[in-house]
Write a protein that holds these residues in place. Sequence first.
Motif, PDB file in Angstrom:
ATOM      1  N   TYR B  35       0.843  -1.180   0.000  1.00 59.60           N
ATOM      2  CA  TYR B  35       0.000   0.000   0.000  1.00 59.60           C
ATOM      3  C   TYR B  35       0.887   1.241   0.000  1.00 59.60           C
ATOM      4  O   TYR B  35       1.985   1.232   0.575  1.00 59.60           O
ATOM      5  N   GLN B  37       0.817   5.274   1.185  1.00 60.56           N
ATOM      6  CA  GLN B  37       0.098   6.238   2.003  1.00 60.56           C
ATOM      7  C   GLN B  37       0.739   7.610   1.876  1.00 60.56           C
ATOM      8  O   GLN B  37       1.834   7.844   2.407  1.00 60.56           O
ATOM      9  N   GLN B  41      -3.403  11.061   4.163  1.00 54.00           N
ATOM     10  CA  GLN B  41      -4.384  10.252   3.438  1.00 54.00           C
ATOM     11  C   GLN B  41      -4.420   8.832   3.989  1.00 54.00           C
ATOM     12  O   GLN B  41      -3.520   8.402   4.707  1.00 54.00           O
ATOM     13  N   GLY B  42      -5.472   8.100   3.626  1.00 51.00           N
ATOM     14  CA  GLY B  42      -5.503   6.683   3.935  1.00 51.00           C
ATOM     15  C   GLY B  42      -4.650   5.908   2.936  1.00 51.00           C
ATOM     16  O   GLY B  42      -4.397   6.384   1.833  1.00 51.00           O
ATOM     17  N   PRO B  43      -4.172   4.739   3.303  1.00 50.83           N
ATOM     18  CA  PRO B  43      -3.368   3.925   2.378  1.00 50.83           C
ATOM     19  C   PRO B  43      -4.158   3.547   1.127  1.00 50.83           C
ATOM     20  O   PRO B  43      -5.366   3.335   1.185  1.00 50.83           O
ATOM     21  N   PHE B  45      -4.196   0.767  -2.108  1.00 48.97           N
ATOM     22  CA  PHE B  45      -3.730  -0.565  -2.500  1.00 48.97           C
ATOM     23  C   PHE B  45      -2.929  -0.496  -3.795  1.00 48.97           C
ATOM     24  O   PHE B  45      -3.404   0.063  -4.803  1.00 48.97           O
ATOM     25  N   LEU B  88       4.661   7.042   2.452  1.00 48.67           N
ATOM     26  CA  LEU B  88       4.976   5.909   3.319  1.00 48.67           C
ATOM     27  C   LEU B  88       4.476   4.661   2.606  1.00 48.67           C
ATOM     28  O   LEU B  88       3.298   4.571   2.247  1.00 48.67           O
ATOM     29  N   LEU B  90       3.667   0.797   2.781  1.00 52.05           N
ATOM     30  CA  LEU B  90       3.316  -0.186   3.795  1.00 52.05           C
ATOM     31  C   LEU B  90       3.150  -1.567   3.169  1.00 52.05           C
ATOM     32  O   LEU B  90       2.567  -1.704   2.094  1.00 52.05           O
ATOM     33  N   PHE B 106       0.191  -5.226   9.334  1.00 58.69           N
ATOM     34  CA  PHE B 106       1.040  -4.281   8.632  1.00 58.69           C
ATOM     35  C   PHE B 106       2.411  -4.154   9.272  1.00 58.69           C
ATOM     36  O   PHE B 106       2.557  -4.274  10.498  1.00 58.69           O
ATOM     37  N   GLY B 107       3.386  -3.867   8.428  1.00 57.51           N
ATOM     38  CA  GLY B 107       4.720  -3.547   8.898  1.00 57.51           C
ATOM     39  C   GLY B 107       4.838  -2.076   9.258  1.00 57.51           C
ATOM     40  O   GLY B 107       3.882  -1.318   9.113  1.00 57.51           O
ATOM     41  N   PRO B 108       6.027  -1.647   9.703  1.00 55.89           N
ATOM     42  CA  PRO B 108       6.234  -0.260  10.128  1.00 55.89           C
ATOM     43  C   PRO B 108       6.335   0.722   8.972  1.00 55.89           C
ATOM     44  O   PRO B 108       6.256   1.931   9.172  1.00 55.89           O
ATOM     45  N   GLY B 109       6.505   0.208   7.770  1.00 57.23           N
ATOM     46  CA  GLY B 109       6.562   1.081   6.602  1.00 57.23           C
ATOM     47  C   GLY B 109       7.952   1.541   6.250  1.00 57.23           C
ATOM     48  O   GLY B 109       8.885   1.505   7.064  1.00 57.23           O
ATOM     49  N   ARG B 111       9.559   5.022   4.615  1.00 62.84           N
ATOM     50  CA  ARG B 111       9.297   6.417   4.219  1.00 62.84           C
ATOM     51  C   ARG B 111      10.203   6.761   3.052  1.00 62.84           C
ATOM     52  O   ARG B 111      11.420   6.809   3.198  1.00 62.84           O
TER      53      ARG B 111
END
Lengths: 112, 115
Positions: B35, B37, B41-43, B45, B88, B90, B106-109, B111
């Motif tokens: 995803y 993000q 905003q929201g993530p 897909f 970000l 994810l 989910f993972g930490p992402g 950046r």
Amino acid sequence: KQEVTQIPAALSVPEGENLVLNCSFTDSAIYNLQWFRQDPGKGLTSLLLIQSSQREQTSGRLNASLDKSSGRSTLYIAASQPGDSATYLCAVGSGNTGKLIFGQGTTLQVKP
Amino acid sequence: DAGVTQSPTHLIKTRGQQVTLRCSPKSGHDTVSWYQQALGQGPQFIFQYYEEEERQRGNFPDRFSGHQFPNYSSELNVNALLLGDSALYLCASSPRTAGSYNEQFFGPGTRLTVL
């Protein structure tokens, strides 16, 4: 096309208050709905998963409900604490792989 | 039990460059989704991998590609980076169970900043 909306975008409450976050979706053909918490700059933490056949799920001070027919879900947080301050995201699982479609989130601030 | 892990944590690139992000799923999970993000905003897909194949793709250009390895880990590649790719990224994993759709973790992402 599935769209997910969260209202309000931001919310500030005093510590100890009970509160409700709202999530609505346009297409009732979903497989599940998931609520997440996100702290600034961090990943998503899953809070609750509701399958399409279920009406609600509870975990500690959190309770989430699902009404597919009206396209709505609510996340109830009891006795809010400053540590609950974060952005809360709802996401519906849809499509042939259960991909998640997210709302934009509600940013919650709980004041001591 | 380690959860979903992603590397690197942060990345700075310039326009036109290429980037590879990595994800290891939670133990026991065989399905990986990516995803994007953007700030505030929201993530969104990007795509999902299962059995080393792309199973579904979101509304992202072909500059975004991926891969899944036999150990279920996955890579996301972005070519010809644009400023708008700053976000970000994810990774989420879940177990594939026939006839049901399971909780995604989910993972930490990572950046990514594109200058």
